[in-house]
Design a protein around this motif. Structure first.
Motif, PDB file in Angstrom:
ATOM      1  N   ILE A 299       0.751  -1.197  -0.011  1.00 47.26           N
ATOM      2  CA  ILE A 299      -0.016   0.059   0.000  1.00 47.26           C
ATOM      3  C   ILE A 299       0.997   1.161  -0.040  1.00 47.26           C
ATOM      4  CG2 ILE A 299      -1.754   1.364   1.222  1.00 47.26           C
ATOM      5  CD1 ILE A 299      -2.703  -1.288   2.534  1.00 47.26           C
ATOM      6  N   THR A 300       2.004   1.313   0.790  1.00 47.59           N
ATOM      7  CA  THR A 300       2.863   2.487   0.925  1.00 47.59           C
ATOM      8  C   THR A 300       3.405   2.512  -0.412  1.00 47.59           C
ATOM      9  OG1 THR A 300       3.309   1.914   3.341  1.00 47.59           O
ATOM     10  CG2 THR A 300       4.529   3.421   2.474  1.00 47.59           C
ATOM     11  N   ALA A 301       3.879   1.711  -0.995  1.00 42.62           N
ATOM     12  CA  ALA A 301       4.750   1.736  -2.172  1.00 42.62           C
ATOM     13  C   ALA A 301       3.696   2.036  -3.317  1.00 42.62           C
ATOM     14  CB  ALA A 301       5.111   0.363  -2.822  1.00 42.62           C
ATOM     15  N   ILE A 339      13.126   0.020 -15.626  1.00 46.97           N
ATOM     16  CA  ILE A 339      12.406  -0.368 -14.467  1.00 46.97           C
ATOM     17  C   ILE A 339      12.303  -2.006 -14.230  1.00 46.97           C
ATOM     18  CG2 ILE A 339      10.108  -0.157 -13.438  1.00 46.97           C
ATOM     19  CD1 ILE A 339      10.272   2.747 -13.962  1.00 46.97           C
ATOM     20  N   LEU A 340      11.895  -2.608 -15.379  1.00 52.61           N
ATOM     21  CA  LEU A 340      11.452  -3.783 -15.352  1.00 52.61           C
ATOM     22  C   LEU A 340      12.764  -4.778 -15.410  1.00 52.61           C
ATOM     23  CD1 LEU A 340       8.681  -4.486 -17.970  1.00 52.61           C
ATOM     24  CD2 LEU A 340       8.311  -4.602 -15.583  1.00 52.61           C
ATOM     25  N   ALA A 341      13.781  -4.288 -15.950  1.00 49.56           N
ATOM     26  CA  ALA A 341      15.021  -5.052 -15.577  1.00 49.56           C
ATOM     27  C   ALA A 341      15.613  -5.022 -14.257  1.00 49.56           C
ATOM     28  CB  ALA A 341      16.280  -4.557 -16.730  1.00 49.56           C
ATOM     29  N   ALA A 356      12.025   2.310  -4.071  1.00 47.66           N
ATOM     30  CA  ALA A 356      12.790   2.908  -5.162  1.00 47.66           C
ATOM     31  C   ALA A 356      12.313   2.639  -6.666  1.00 47.66           C
ATOM     32  CB  ALA A 356      14.250   2.580  -5.143  1.00 47.66           C
ATOM     33  N   LEU A 357      11.979   1.372  -6.768  1.00 44.22           N
ATOM     34  CA  LEU A 357      11.178   1.020  -8.017  1.00 44.22           C
ATOM     35  C   LEU A 357       9.858   1.713  -8.147  1.00 44.22           C
ATOM     36  CD1 LEU A 357      12.411  -0.883 -10.207  1.00 44.22           C
ATOM     37  CD2 LEU A 357      10.658  -2.315  -9.398  1.00 44.22           C
ATOM     38  N   ALA A 358       8.930   1.799  -7.027  1.00 43.81           N
ATOM     39  CA  ALA A 358       7.801   2.447  -7.100  1.00 43.81           C
ATOM     40  C   ALA A 358       7.924   3.961  -7.590  1.00 43.81           C
ATOM     41  CB  ALA A 358       7.065   2.149  -5.849  1.00 43.81           C
ATOM     42  N   ALA A 359       8.989   4.561  -6.848  1.00 44.28           N
ATOM     43  CA  ALA A 359       9.221   5.939  -7.294  1.00 44.28           C
ATOM     44  C   ALA A 359       9.544   6.323  -8.686  1.00 44.28           C
ATOM     45  CB  ALA A 359      10.431   6.637  -6.430  1.00 44.28           C
TER      46      ALA A 359
END
Length: 455
Positions: A299-301, A339-341, A356-359
């Motif tokens: 949820i936070t992400a 991002i996917l990699a 970090a990925l979510a950002a």
């Protein structure tokens, strides 16, 4: 521009147009909560858990006697919903253009979807078939309503302002998604203090998204207005909506062959947006099942995605004004592939890397979608907005079935969500190549529309 054309493409004056634009923004504000709270955060892991409760010793459920791995039920349900949308959206788009009455169809599809979403409160125990059915109805209804909603864009915004108006709509949607996710996080994290079980808290979060969707849909329904048909179109009857819709669908597909550059853009968009939609719908499943992250982290992400997506949509709108929408979209596709990699190599049980990925996703998500919508609005022949935006929505949601299907099949065959997530890179790479080959200025001129100074 004639008075009749002006009435079709905007309000009778700037004040009316601005009022409609503000009302138009609120449909994104209404329905985006479904996309975030339901489709992206809660329903994937929850429906997967419900399906596992109904599974046999080998981890399979058997809808209609077909063995399906429980972990693939959610992805397959998304695929079914968008295939159904392929059949429905062209019909509603054709009827809307034949009658000039988009608003009643928008209301019907929006409230059907909101009702199905509210009905997810009753999803518990091993009722995975109920969950799949409600998902299919809600997702199909969202696709239909968004096709009608998007068709208003060329009518309420002048060509030079569409990037800005479209980006603001996405920003409104991500703002509402962030707001409701904060409330969901409070309820879910503190469910015991509210006297609720974890499952009850999830079901309330699911159902409340439907209530929100229905409540805020009232704003665009009050402010948007249907346009009168042009003189040459006013005689077209709306008889036999289904039969007429299918005939119009065939006619629309034939008509689109006259605009091969518009079709080229749609093909590129179909491919790369399939990847975007799959990442959105499957990210929470990947986080919970492969990375072993708890629901609070997910949820936070997603909240991080929502907050940064508002800024990202507005920032990419400004980049488009400086460098053109096409170049800005191409840049975002390169970021999506990276991002996917990176996601493939994320270590399990490390929330900081997931954040970090979510950002990174947040910074490109809203802008790539908003600019694609505004760019397509320049490629639509005048008077065929609902028909062509139905085709666009088929690319946006209606034909975004291949990504979830590939994701689900990859997991079915390998049992690894990491293999599933990396398989999506091909959608962004191929989409980049196809879009780069589209001469957008020639495409706009070929559709009979004025070519903006920068596009």
């Amino acid at each position: 521009m004639t008075a009749e054309t002006a009435d079709r493409t905007a309000g009778t004056d700037d004040g009316d147009r601005r009022r409609e634009q503000r009302g138009w923004y609120f449909y994104d504000f209404a329905c985006s909560v479904y996309s975030t709270s339901v489709l992206t955060v809660f329903l994937g892991p929850y429906l997967t858990a419900v399906a596992k409760a109904a599974a046999d010793a080998e981890g399979f459920v058997h809808p209609l006697g077909i063995p399906v791995r429980a972990g693939s039920v959610f992805a397959y349900s998304v695929s079914v919903s968008v295939l159904l949308a392929v059949l429905v959206m062209p019909l509603t788009g054709a009827v809307a253009d034949r009658t000039g009455r988009k608003k009643p169809l928008l209301a019907a599809s929006a409230y059907l979807g909101a009702t199905a979403t509210a009905g997810m409160f009753f999803l518990d125990g091993d009722r995975y078939l109920l969950g799949a059915l409600l998902l299919i109805v809600a997702n199909t209804s969202l696709s239909v309503s968004m096709a009608l909603y998007n068709a208003y864009l060329p009518q309420i915004a002048e060509p030079a302002e569409r990037d800005t108006v479209s980006s603001r709509g996405w920003a409104f949607g991500y703002t509402s998604g962030a707001l409701v996710l904060v409330l969901d996080l409070v309820l879910y994290s503190g469910h015991e203090s509210f006297g609720l079980t974890e499952g009850e808290a999830v079901r309330i979060c699911l159902a409340s998204a439907g209530v929100w969707w229905g409540a805020f849909t009232l704003v665009p329904l009050r402010r948007l207005r249907d346009r009168r048909l042009a003189a040459g179109e006013a005689h077209r009857p709306a008889e036999g909506a289904v039969g007429a819709g299918w005939r119009q669908l065939v006619a629309t597909l034939r008509d689109m062959r006259r605009y091969p550059l518009t079709l080229s853009f749609l093909l590129a968009y179909l491919v790369y947006n399939d990847g975007v939609q799959t990442v959105i719908s499957q990210a929470s499943v990947y986080g919970s099942e492969e990375l072993d992250l708890d629901q609070t982290t997910l949820i936070t992400a997603v909240l991080v995605v929502q907050v940064l997506a508002v800024a990202g949509a507005l920032a990419m709108g400004r980049l488009a004004r400086a460098y053109g929408a096409k170049r800005t979209i191409l840049g975002s596709l390169a970021v999506w592939a990276l991002i996917l990699a990176a996601g493939y190599f994320l270590p399990a049980r490390t929330p900081v890397w997931f954040y970090a990925l979510a950002a990174a996703i947040g910074l490109v998500l809203g802008g790539s979608q908003a600019l694609s919508r505004s760019l397509f609005s320049h490629l639509v022949p005048r008077g065929k907005e609902a028909e062509y935006f139905s085709a666009y929505e088929m690319s946006d949601r209606g034909l975004s079935w291949l990504g979830p299907l590939v994701f689900g099949l990859t997991f079915q065959l390998t049992g690894s969500y990491r293999d599933s997530i990396i398989s999506l890179v091909i959608f962004f790479g191929l989409g980049f190549v196809l879009l780069a080959r589209v001469p957008v200025r020639r495409a706009v001129a070929a559709a009979g529309n004025p070519v903006p100074e920068r596009i």
